[in-house]
Write a protein that holds these residues in place. Structure first.
Motif, PDB file in Angstrom:
ATOM      1  N   ILE A 126       0.832  -1.219   0.000  1.00 26.52           N
ATOM      2  CA  ILE A 126       0.000   0.000   0.000  1.00 26.52           C
ATOM      3  C   ILE A 126       0.866   1.269   0.000  1.00 26.52           C
ATOM      4  N   MET A 129       1.833   2.203  -3.400  1.00 29.18           N
ATOM      5  CA  MET A 129       0.726   2.842  -4.119  1.00 29.18           C
ATOM      6  C   MET A 129       0.621   4.312  -3.716  1.00 29.18           C
ATOM      7  N   PRO A 136      -2.553   2.653  -7.513  1.00 36.03           N
ATOM      8  CA  PRO A 136      -3.329   2.438  -6.290  1.00 36.03           C
ATOM      9  C   PRO A 136      -4.569   1.596  -6.595  1.00 36.03           C
ATOM     10  N   CYS A 173      -3.570   5.194   1.740  1.00 37.81           N
ATOM     11  CA  CYS A 173      -3.639   5.571   0.315  1.00 37.81           C
ATOM     12  C   CYS A 173      -5.095   5.903  -0.028  1.00 37.81           C
ATOM     13  N   ILE A 176      -6.896   4.674  -3.274  1.00 36.81           N
ATOM     14  CA  ILE A 176      -6.857   3.257  -3.647  1.00 36.81           C
ATOM     15  C   ILE A 176      -8.204   2.794  -4.211  1.00 36.81           C
TER      16      ILE A 176
END
Length: 322
Positions: A126, A129, A136, A173, A176
């Motif tokens: 993560i 990302m 993401p 993130c 995402i």
């Protein structure tokens, strides 16, 4: 044969297979009996293929396998070599290395992870990302939310834990995109257990969802389970799940109106262009329609402003000078 191999996909994206087989014994699946246990490709070989693809004009690498997050477990995550440097045979290290590749134009390719089984170490990708090293986007097949059904499927069983992880991923993130797949009408699934799945979807607010009514596969252990759900009941549950998910998708996509985003052009004709955003994998997710995109080229990255949305797709206009 060219160094990037022969592909059936368009020139601007390619699937990168990192392993074959699977160590899980999900009761609805026969992949292990067809393809055997997990066998990871040498990390140097994977990176060489990826580099050849990017040098040949590929702008997006779609990392696939039967179990992407188990990459390297069969070789105890041994250290391989790429470009004369050590590189661990492991998903996190592989993802970071793929994200470091450079296109002939000097940019980085998009790197998208598919079929990621939700092991604890998935949390490690993560930050990659959040830093823009890989897209993401996470494709995690949760399959269900009820603990008893998950146990019958031989899948990890804790929807509370999954919801907590999703919350943590979004905190790390915020952009995402989460895609997942679910099976409805699994043998023995009660109405209450199905409603638990609906409650989970409502709380999880996943971006992309694929769902299927359970269907017996020859040789699958689940065929021998009692209390198979009648087809008409399966289809009714599937329709309810997809209706709920369409409402969630429509709400989530409407929040993107007014935002600027980078997209990858898929098609161009006299009516404009069709592209995909970081949130859209080819063939399974949505599209971004660009009415003023007649001058764009297939495989080009372009920045657009989102002007409209519906259940699955977005509409945008090209940003001047970008």
């Amino acid at each position: 044969m060219p160094p990037q191999g022969v592909r059936l996909t368009p020139q601007h994206y390619a699937y990168l297979k990192i392993s074959e087989g699977c160590n899980h014994r999900c009761t609805f699946c026969i992949i292990p009996s067809l393809r055997g246990d997990l066998v990871s490709r040498p990390v140097g070989e994977v990176m060489q293929e990826a580099e050849n693809l990017v040098n040949a004009g590929v702008k997006e690498l779609l990392v696939i396998s039967q179990d992407t997050s188990a990459y390297g477990v069969d070789v105890k995550y041994r250290t391989g070599f790429w470009g004369g440097k050590p590189l661990k045979t492991r998903m996190t290290e592989l993802a970071a290395a793929l994200g470091s590749l450079r296109t002939p134009e000097g940019g980085n390719p998009w790197v998208r992870l598919h079929y990621v089984y939700p092991y604890p170490h998935v949390d490690e990708v993560i930050p990659l990302m959040a830093e823009g090293i890989i897209l993401p986007y996470l494709d995690v097949p949760f399959q269900h939310a009820n603990a008893r059904i998950l146990k019958l499927m031989k899948r990890p069983a804790s929807s509370e834990n999954v919801l907590a992880r999703i919350k943590a991923w979004r905190e790390m993130c915020p952009d995402i995109t989460l895609r997942s797949t679910f099976i409805v009408g699994f043998p023995g699934e009660t109405e209450e257990e199905f409603e638990e799945l609906l409650d989970f979807l409502e709380e999880a607010e996943l971006d992309r969802v694929g769902a299927f009514a359970y269907s017996p596969v020859e040789g699958a252990a689940a065929n021998d389970l009692p209390d198979h759900v009648p087809p008409e009941e399966q289809n009714e549950r599937l329709a309810r799940l997809m209706q709920l998910q369409e409402e969630i998708s429509m709400q989530k996509l409407s929040r993107k109106v007014g935002r600027e985003m980078k997209v990858l052009v898929e098609e161009v004709d006299e009516e404009g262009a069709i592209a995909r955003s970081a949130a859209d994998a080819p063939e399974v997710d949505g599209m971004v329609y660009i009415d003023d995109g007649q001058a764009l080229e297939v495989g080009q990255f372009v920045n657009v402003r989102i002007t409209d949305s519906d259940i699955h797709d977005l509409w945008g206009e090209v940003l001047p000078g970008k």
